[in-house]
Design an enzyme around this catalytic site. Structure first.
Site, mmCIF file in Angstrom:
data_model
loop_
_atom_site.group_PDB
_atom_site.id
_atom_site.type_symbol
_atom_site.label_atom_id
_atom_site.label_comp_id
_atom_site.label_asym_id
_atom_site.label_seq_id
_atom_site.Cartn_x
_atom_site.Cartn_y
_atom_site.Cartn_z
ATOM 1 N N LYS A 64 0.902 -1.432 0.058
ATOM 2 C CA LYS A 64 -0.015 0.115 0.051
ATOM 3 C C LYS A 64 0.888 1.360 0.046
ATOM 4 C CE LYS A 64 -3.827 2.399 1.425
ATOM 5 N NZ LYS A 64 -4.332 2.892 2.504
ATOM 6 N N ARG A 90 -11.176 3.609 -0.402
ATOM 7 C CA ARG A 90 -9.738 3.117 0.226
ATOM 8 C C ARG A 90 -9.413 4.323 1.295
ATOM 9 N NH1 ARG A 90 -7.561 -0.583 -1.821
ATOM 10 N NH2 ARG A 90 -7.956 -0.987 -3.977
ATOM 11 N N ILE A 92 -7.134 6.601 3.333
ATOM 12 C CA ILE A 92 -5.831 7.684 2.644
ATOM 13 C C ILE A 92 -4.852 7.352 3.771
ATOM 14 C CG2 ILE A 92 -5.163 9.923 2.309
ATOM 15 C CD1 ILE A 92 -6.966 9.100 0.338
ATOM 16 N N HIS A 108 -19.457 11.146 2.450
ATOM 17 C CA HIS A 108 -20.081 9.855 3.213
ATOM 18 C C HIS A 108 -21.660 9.726 3.100
ATOM 19 C CE1 HIS A 108 -19.739 6.191 5.397
ATOM 20 N NE2 HIS A 108 -20.596 6.666 6.136
#
Ligand code: GAR
Length: 190
Positions: A64, A90, A92, A108
């Site tokens: 990652k 994903r 951050i 969101h």
């Protein structure tokens, strides 16, 4: 203000943002669309708006950290000043947060701190709440925990199906996100 949108899938929020930039309702330049999926539908929308599109996938990197380093390189290459997450699924990482302090915004589909995570609409629906909504917030190192900028409420009617609720949530998202981004970009101009 030079903004980049990061998105993983459909891209309806990207679309309304790109349209608002085009109509100069958001005083910004949309300099980059990035997706972490090569086949995400949002990339087709990006091409229609003739916005530079880049994509690569986590599985193309050893871990990652190197994925995020590559993403940071891309954002720097395009001189990005504000990172807008629009269905970017994903977390951050530290590098990006450090490079863009209070410069990463997320949407969101629930009234945070309620129902964080990947399934905000479904989780609220299954919990049987009468009211849910949309939250726009700055991103910090937690999952959907950063400082809240704006919220929009949605009432859940008894007869609403999950699809009905999704539709209502997206309607509020599509109104609220361009409005909030316009405010952020305007306050930066002062
Ligand atoms: C939006 O509802 C957004 O709030 C949500 O993904 C959807 C993307 O739709 N984001 C999250 O759940 C982040 N945790 P879109 O691709 O059509 O814009």
């Amino acid at each position: 203000m030079r903004i980049a949108v990061l998105a993983s899938g459909n891209g309806s929020n990207f679309e309304v943002i790109a349209q608002a930039v085009k109509e100069k309702k958001i005083p910004a330049e949309l300099v980059l669309l990035f997706s972490d999926h090569h086949d995400a539908y949002v990339l087709q929308r990006g091409q229609r708006f003739e916005i530079p599109c880049e994509s690569f996938e986590l599985k193309e990197f050893s871990d990652k950290k190197s994925y995020e380093a590559a993403l940071l390189d891309v954002l720097k290459r395009y001189d990005v000043e504000l990172v807008v997450l629009a269905g970017y699924m994903r977390i951050i990482g530290k590098e990006l947060l450090t490079a863009f302090p209070n410069r990463i915004v997320n949407i969101h589909p629930a009234l945070l701190p309620n129902f964080p995570g990947l399934h905000g609409i479904k989780d609220a629906y299954e919990a049987g709440v009468e009211e849910t909504g949309v939250t726009i917030h700055y991103v910090d190192s937690g999952v959907d925990t950063g400082p809240i900028i704006a919220q929009g409420k949605v009432q859940v009617a008894k007869e609403d199906s999950l699809a009905d609720l999704e539709r209502k949530i997206h309607q509020v998202e599509h109104r609220l996100y361009p409005e909030v981004l316009a405010e952020i970009c305007k306050s930066d101009e002062k």
